[in-house]
Motif scaffolding. Structure first.
Motif, short mmCIF file in Angstrom:
data_model
loop_
_atom_site.label_atom_id
_atom_site.label_comp_id
_atom_site.label_asym_id
_atom_site.label_seq_id
_atom_site.Cartn_x
_atom_site.Cartn_y
_atom_site.Cartn_z
N LYS A 44 23.13 -14.60 135.17
CA LYS A 44 24.47 -15.03 135.56
C LYS A 44 25.39 -14.79 134.37
O LYS A 44 25.08 -15.17 133.24
CB LYS A 44 24.50 -16.51 135.93
CG LYS A 44 23.82 -16.79 137.23
CD LYS A 44 24.02 -18.22 137.67
CE LYS A 44 23.30 -18.39 138.99
NZ LYS A 44 23.12 -19.77 139.35
N ILE A 45 26.52 -14.13 134.65
CA ILE A 45 27.51 -13.86 133.62
C ILE A 45 28.84 -14.40 134.12
O ILE A 45 29.27 -14.06 135.22
CB ILE A 45 27.62 -12.34 133.34
CG1 ILE A 45 26.25 -11.77 132.97
CG2 ILE A 45 28.66 -12.07 132.25
CD1 ILE A 45 26.20 -10.26 132.97
N SER A 55 23.49 -16.29 131.18
CA SER A 55 22.31 -17.13 131.35
C SER A 55 21.29 -16.43 132.23
O SER A 55 21.60 -15.51 132.97
CB SER A 55 22.68 -18.49 131.93
OG SER A 55 23.25 -18.34 133.22
N TYR A 56 20.08 -16.92 132.10
CA TYR A 56 18.97 -16.42 132.90
C TYR A 56 18.15 -17.63 133.33
O TYR A 56 17.77 -18.44 132.50
CB TYR A 56 18.10 -15.46 132.09
CG TYR A 56 16.84 -15.05 132.80
CD1 TYR A 56 16.88 -14.06 133.78
CD2 TYR A 56 15.64 -15.66 132.53
CE1 TYR A 56 15.73 -13.69 134.46
CE2 TYR A 56 14.49 -15.30 133.20
CZ TYR A 56 14.54 -14.33 134.17
OH TYR A 56 13.41 -13.97 134.84
N ALA A 95 28.67 -5.12 133.54
CA ALA A 95 27.30 -5.40 133.10
C ALA A 95 26.33 -4.45 133.78
O ALA A 95 26.54 -4.04 134.92
CB ALA A 95 26.93 -6.84 133.41
N GLU A 96 25.27 -4.10 133.03
CA GLU A 96 24.24 -3.21 133.53
C GLU A 96 22.91 -3.63 132.91
O GLU A 96 22.86 -3.98 131.73
CB GLU A 96 24.60 -1.77 133.12
CG GLU A 96 23.66 -0.72 133.57
CD GLU A 96 24.13 0.67 133.16
OE1 GLU A 96 23.85 1.60 133.92
OE2 GLU A 96 24.77 0.82 132.09
N LEU A 102 20.08 -5.99 128.89
CA LEU A 102 21.30 -6.31 129.63
C LEU A 102 22.46 -5.90 128.74
O LEU A 102 22.63 -6.42 127.64
CB LEU A 102 21.36 -7.80 129.94
CG LEU A 102 22.63 -8.29 130.64
CD1 LEU A 102 22.76 -7.67 132.03
CD2 LEU A 102 22.63 -9.81 130.74
N GLN A 103 23.24 -4.92 129.19
CA GLN A 103 24.40 -4.46 128.42
C GLN A 103 25.66 -4.96 129.10
O GLN A 103 25.88 -4.71 130.28
CB GLN A 103 24.45 -2.94 128.32
CG GLN A 103 25.66 -2.46 127.52
CD GLN A 103 25.71 -0.94 127.37
OE1 GLN A 103 24.77 -0.23 127.71
NE2 GLN A 103 26.81 -0.46 126.85
N ILE A 104 26.48 -5.65 128.34
CA ILE A 104 27.76 -6.16 128.84
C ILE A 104 28.86 -5.49 128.03
O ILE A 104 28.87 -5.55 126.80
CB ILE A 104 27.85 -7.69 128.70
CG1 ILE A 104 26.67 -8.33 129.46
CG2 ILE A 104 29.19 -8.20 129.22
CD1 ILE A 104 26.53 -9.81 129.23
N THR A 105 29.77 -4.82 128.73
CA THR A 105 30.88 -4.11 128.09
C THR A 105 32.15 -4.90 128.31
O THR A 105 32.53 -5.19 129.44
CB THR A 105 31.03 -2.69 128.66
OG1 THR A 105 29.80 -1.98 128.41
CG2 THR A 105 32.18 -1.95 128.01
N LEU A 106 32.80 -5.27 127.20
CA LEU A 106 34.05 -6.01 127.24
C LEU A 106 35.16 -5.08 126.77
O LEU A 106 35.31 -4.84 125.56
CB LEU A 106 33.98 -7.23 126.30
CG LEU A 106 33.00 -8.31 126.71
CD1 LEU A 106 31.63 -8.04 126.16
CD2 LEU A 106 33.50 -9.65 126.25
#
Length: 122
Positions: A44-45, A55-56, A95-96, A102-106
């Motif tokens: 969950k993002i 979170s996971y 997110a991917e 888990l890669q999150i791009t901001l």
């Protein structure tokens, strides 16, 4: 992007702390969260105000498998939180989950960053 929020997920006594790498690119920040062998649906993002939380939570208990010969690693729930500032385009965070990362791009809003300047030492 600002410092990590120290209230949750910072690795207190007995608390699992999932490793995170953060890189600053020309137009974004990228977070790389090492979380192998997880289902992407269990992450969950969320963004609330200036807080990004990741979170996971397990939906099933892998230890319930009865035929283990040896069971040394477990999937542990986690939560990490980070403060983001007004330069991050929160509406376009992506997110991917690939190969256990888990890669999150901001993305950074163009022109919103203040230029760096030297601080004199007296």
């Amino acid at each position: 992007m600002r410092h990590e929020h120290f209230g949750r997920g910072f690795g207190g006594p007995g608390e699992f702390r999932v490793p995170v790498n953060i890189v600053k690119n020309d137009g974004s920040y990228d977070l790389f969260i090492f979380a192998p062998d997880r289902a992407k649906e269990e992450f969950k993002i969320n963004v609330k105000g200036h807080e990004l939380s990741i979170s996971y939570a397990l939906k099933s208990d892998p230890a319930e498998h009865k035929n283990w010969i040896r069971h040394e690693f477990i999937k542990t729930p986690f939560e990490r939180s980070f403060m983001i500032d007004e330069t991050v385009d929160a509406e376009n965070i992506r997110a991917e989950y690939v190969n256990g990362i888990l890669q999150i791009t901001l993305p950074v809003i163009p022109g919103s960053e203040k230029p760096a300047h030297a601080i004199p030492i007296n």
